[in-house]
Enzyme design. Structure first.
Site, PDB file in Angstrom:
ATOM      1  N   ASP A  67      -7.957  -5.566   0.327  1.00  0.00           N
ATOM      2  CA  ASP A  67      -8.464  -6.372  -0.779  1.00  0.00           C
ATOM      3  C   ASP A  67      -8.073  -7.831  -0.690  1.00  0.00           C
ATOM      4  O   ASP A  67      -8.584  -8.669  -1.427  1.00  0.00           O
ATOM      5  CB  ASP A  67      -7.958  -5.804  -2.116  1.00  0.00           C
ATOM      6  CG  ASP A  67      -8.599  -4.472  -2.393  1.00  0.00           C
ATOM      7  OD1 ASP A  67      -9.773  -4.339  -2.061  1.00  0.00           O
ATOM      8  OD2 ASP A  67      -7.919  -3.588  -2.925  1.00  0.00           O
ATOM      9  N   HIS A 106       0.856  -1.189   0.000  1.00  0.00           N
ATOM     10  CA  HIS A 106       0.000   0.000   0.000  1.00  0.00           C
ATOM     11  C   HIS A 106       0.885   1.230   0.000  1.00  0.00           C
ATOM     12  O   HIS A 106       1.949   1.224   0.621  1.00  0.00           O
ATOM     13  CB  HIS A 106      -0.895   0.013   1.242  1.00  0.00           C
ATOM     14  CG  HIS A 106      -2.065   0.913   1.098  1.00  0.00           C
ATOM     15  ND1 HIS A 106      -1.988   2.252   1.332  1.00  0.00           N
ATOM     16  CD2 HIS A 106      -3.326   0.670   0.690  1.00  0.00           C
ATOM     17  CE1 HIS A 106      -3.168   2.792   1.088  1.00  0.00           C
ATOM     18  NE2 HIS A 106      -3.998   1.860   0.693  1.00  0.00           N
TER      19      HIS A 106
HETATM   20  N1  CMC Z   1       4.173  -7.612  -4.829  1.00  0.00           N
HETATM   21  C1  CMC Z   1       5.514  -7.601  -4.993  1.00  0.00           C
HETATM   22  N2  CMC Z   1       6.289  -6.503  -4.852  1.00  0.00           N
HETATM   23  C2  CMC Z   1       5.671  -5.353  -4.533  1.00  0.00           C
HETATM   24  C3  CMC Z   1       4.278  -5.279  -4.340  1.00  0.00           C
HETATM   25  C4  CMC Z   1       3.527  -6.457  -4.491  1.00  0.00           C
HETATM   26  N3  CMC Z   1       2.205  -6.442  -4.321  1.00  0.00           N
HETATM   27  N4  CMC Z   1       3.933  -4.000  -4.028  1.00  0.00           N
HETATM   28  C5  CMC Z   1       5.069  -3.301  -4.030  1.00  0.00           C
HETATM   29  N5  CMC Z   1       6.124  -4.113  -4.332  1.00  0.00           N
HETATM   30  C6  CMC Z   1       7.556  -3.732  -4.357  1.00  0.00           C
HETATM   31  C7  CMC Z   1       7.894  -2.949  -5.610  1.00  0.00           C
HETATM   32  O1  CMC Z   1       8.320  -3.798  -6.645  1.00  0.00           O
HETATM   33  C8  CMC Z   1       8.992  -2.046  -5.101  1.00  0.00           C
HETATM   34  O2  CMC Z   1      10.167  -2.824  -4.992  1.00  0.00           O
HETATM   35  P1  CMC Z   1      11.615  -2.134  -5.266  1.00  0.00           P
HETATM   36  O3  CMC Z   1      11.760  -1.088  -4.196  1.00  0.00           O
HETATM   37  O4  CMC Z   1      12.580  -3.248  -5.141  1.00  0.00           O
HETATM   38  O5  CMC Z   1      11.552  -1.566  -6.658  1.00  0.00           O
HETATM   39  C9  CMC Z   1       8.559  -1.712  -3.674  1.00  0.00           C
HETATM   40  O6  CMC Z   1       7.758  -2.834  -3.247  1.00  0.00           O
HETATM   41  C10 CMC Z   1       7.738  -0.416  -3.550  1.00  0.00           C
HETATM   42  O7  CMC Z   1       6.641  -0.512  -4.472  1.00  0.00           O
HETATM   43  P2  CMC Z   1       5.995   0.722  -5.219  1.00  0.00           P
HETATM   44  O8  CMC Z   1       5.315   0.221  -6.451  1.00  0.00           O
HETATM   45  O9  CMC Z   1       7.002   1.816  -5.375  1.00  0.00           O
HETATM   46  O10 CMC Z   1       4.909   1.200  -4.160  1.00  0.00           O
HETATM   47  P3  CMC Z   1       3.672   2.130  -4.429  1.00  0.00           P
HETATM   48  O11 CMC Z   1       3.397   2.829  -3.154  1.00  0.00           O
HETATM   49  O12 CMC Z   1       3.861   2.965  -5.646  1.00  0.00           O
HETATM   50  O13 CMC Z   1       2.514   1.062  -4.777  1.00  0.00           O
HETATM   51  C11 CMC Z   1       0.655  -0.374  -4.641  1.00  0.00           C
HETATM   52  C12 CMC Z   1       1.479   0.702  -3.929  1.00  0.00           C
HETATM   53  C13 CMC Z   1      -0.608  -0.657  -3.803  1.00  0.00           C
HETATM   54  C14 CMC Z   1       0.205   0.143  -6.030  1.00  0.00           C
HETATM   55  C15 CMC Z   1       1.515  -1.646  -4.820  1.00  0.00           C
HETATM   56  O14 CMC Z   1       1.912  -2.128  -3.552  1.00  0.00           O
HETATM   57  C16 CMC Z   1       0.781  -2.750  -5.601  1.00  0.00           C
HETATM   58  O15 CMC Z   1       0.833  -2.756  -6.834  1.00  0.00           O
HETATM   59  N6  CMC Z   1       0.101  -3.704  -4.880  1.00  0.00           N
HETATM   60  C17 CMC Z   1      -0.676  -4.717  -5.534  1.00  0.00           C
HETATM   61  C18 CMC Z   1      -2.021  -4.136  -5.930  1.00  0.00           C
HETATM   62  C19 CMC Z   1      -2.939  -3.930  -4.745  1.00  0.00           C
HETATM   63  O16 CMC Z   1      -3.102  -4.808  -3.908  1.00  0.00           O
HETATM   64  N7  CMC Z   1      -3.580  -2.744  -4.703  1.00  0.00           N
HETATM   65  C20 CMC Z   1      -4.583  -2.425  -3.691  1.00  0.00           C
HETATM   66  C21 CMC Z   1      -4.228  -1.275  -2.834  1.00  0.00           C
HETATM   67  S1  CMC Z   1      -5.288  -1.180  -1.392  1.00  0.00           S
HETATM   68  C22 CMC Z   1      -6.826  -0.825  -2.002  1.00  0.00           C
HETATM   69  C23 CMC Z   1      -6.973   0.587  -2.447  1.00  0.00           C
HETATM   70  O17 CMC Z   1      -6.718   1.501  -1.647  1.00  0.00           O
HETATM   71  O18 CMC Z   1      -7.403   0.766  -3.589  1.00  0.00           O
END
Ligand code: CMC
Length: 429
Positions: free
Chosen positions: A364, A306
């Site tokens: 989720d 998140h």
């Molecule tokens: N699985 C594997 N690796 C992950 C995941 C994941 N679900 N989420 C983040 N990472 C890794 C990412 O690859 C990165 O690694 P590195 O630093 O080595 O490059 C690190 O963690 C930080 O990730 P980020 O993409 O920079 O983080 P963000 O804050 O931009 O993204 C997120 C947040 C929710 C989009 C992401 O965690 C994600 O894609 N999660 C899966 C989708 C999901 O479950 N979304 C629902 C969010 S909660 C409901 C809502 O509020 O809508």
């Protein structure tokens, strides 16, 4: 306002900006005069360090894993309150008295039916249309059906539009479902509470009686409460940005629905259940964990991570408990999807990759398991999220409209395209 100021030095020049304090949470540097003073913009794609508004509705402490609606912790509200009570709290700022709640519930239930003409509107969609495609279209179309509540300068019309949307989104979501399975639309029943009425509209058929199980209705009500608001997330910010141009409220909420659809946001509940099914059995988990960690593989563990929570999502904790209750009731406690989910959670929470990046299960991760057990197809999951979040979007939209500092949203950019150049005729290219 605090006495603190922030100093910025650029070359030999230095500038001072006020630092503003909220009631809780990080202070913010007020950079509204930055461009005027320095001729520079800030650069923050994804708004990771930018507060775009001043709000008194919802507070998240991502490090503590805390979520407050108007100051009340989400677990207390999910445990003790009803969704309509939470709607009142989000919209008006305080928990209602018994008579205020009764009055509010009556106002909402009196608006649960949709204009009869909307039935024909639905029939224009393909039967296999995704419910979120239908929700996006129909929410926007409400402006055409309820034109008498689109004047945003009139507080009475704003209020009526708000009540209409809260009352009608369950009807619209249920109609989207009924349409996709080829069953007749079921009219709302105002003797049922909000969640029970939604379940009835989804699962009743004219040919036989359908009794809503109170445990399932309670779980549904909790799902609504847990999704009701989440401060300035992507869809809420979309609603605010749309509303900043004075667009009508139905158009703004339709924009929020469209944004929520994305798999990185509300679409994650559908993606999470599909992923759990794809994993299928506990012995295949290591393969998927390895894929999630592999930077050359776009696969991510859906329902994990998140932007704000760097601790267990407090909504996921309540959702996990609810999932157990519902599966026990429905006699599917040996549900293989739940087993995969629990094992996956255990493994991921002890894996260095996830621990280091503070990737915990989010709301989720468990909501899909409940909705699946209740009988919803995965395509309905995000539509249910949208109907739950409608009140949050409206509360935020109303707050913005009433804010004397409201301005049309207009981000700037770091331009990296071609510099000015002369047009070249087609025969000379
Ligand atoms: N699985 C594997 N690796 C992950 C995941 C994941 N679900 N989420 C983040 N990472 C890794 C990412 O690859 C990165 O690694 P590195 O630093 O080595 O490059 C690190 O963690 C930080 O990730 P980020 O993409 O920079 O983080 P963000 O804050 O931009 O993204 C997120 C947040 C929710 C989009 C992401 O965690 C994600 O894609 N999660 C899966 C989708 C999901 O479950 N979304 C629902 C969010 S909660 C409901 C809502 O509020 O809508």
């Amino acid at each position: 306002m605090s006495d603190k100021t922030a100093k910025l030095t650029i070359g030999d020049d230095s500038y001072e900006f006020p630092v503003l304090s909220g009631t809780v949470g990080p202070d913010v540097i007020d950079i509204r005069s930055l461009y005027g003073q320095t001729g520079l913009f800030t650069y923050d794609p994804g708004f990771t360090s930018t507060a775009a508004c001043d709000s008194a509705i919802t507070y998240i402490d991502g490090d503590k894993g805390e979520l407050l609606y108007r100051g009340y912790p989400i677990d207390q509200l999910a445990g003790q309150s009803s969704y309509l009570e939470v709607c009142y709290l989000l919209l008006y700022g305080e928990l209602p008295t018994a008579s205020e709640l009764a009055d509010f519930s009556t106002r909402v239930t009196r608006h649960t039916m949709v204009h009869e003409q909307m039935h024909y509107f639905f029939r224009g969609f393909r039967r296999d249309a995704h419910p979120m495609a239908i929700m996006t279209g129909v929410m926007g179309a409400m402006a055409a059906f309820y034109h008498d509540s689109t004047d945003i300068s009139d507080p009475v019309q704003r209020e009526i539009a708000s009540i209409r949307m809260i009352a009608k989104t369950p009807t619209i979501a249920a109609m989207a479902y009924k349409y996709s399975v080829g069953q007749p639309f079921v009219y709302p029943r105002n003797d049922l509470d909000y969640a029970a009425n939604f379940l009835h509209m989804c699962f009743a058929v004219p040919a036989e009686d359908y009794k809503v199980d109170p445990v399932v209705a309670k779980a549904m009500d909790r799902i609504f409460t847990l999704h009701a608001d989440h401060e300035q997330n992507a869809s809420t910010s979309t609603v605010r940005l749309s509303g900043s141009s004075d667009a009508n409220p139905f158009a703004c909420i339709a924009a929020g629905v469209a944004c929520l659809w994305g798999p990185a946001h509300g679409g994650a509940n559908e993606a999470a259940l599909n992923m759990l099914r794809q994993i299928g059995s506990v012995d295949r988990i290591p393969e998927f964990i390895a894929r999630a960690k592999d930077k050359n593989d776009p696969f991510r563990l859906m329902g994990f991570g998140h932007r704000v929570y760097k601790n267990y999502d407090p909504r996921a904790a309540v959702m996990q408990e609810s999932a157990r209750e519902v599966l026990d009731l429905l006699g599917v406690e040996n549900n293989p999807t739940l087993q995969v989910a629990q094992e996956l959670e255990k493994i991921a929470l002890s894996d260095e990759y996830f621990v280091e990046r503070k990737l915990y299960p989010n709301v989720d991760f468990y909501s899909g398991i409940i909705l699946d057990a209740v009988g919803f197809p995965t395509s309905m999951f995000t539509a249910i999220f949208a109907l739950s979040r409608t009140v949050g979007w409206i509360a935020q939209w109303k707050e913005m409209i009433g804010d004397p500092q409201k301005k049309i949203g207009r981000p700037r950019q770091l331009y990296n395209g071609a510099q000015a150049r002369d047009y070249v005729g087609i025969d000379q290219r």
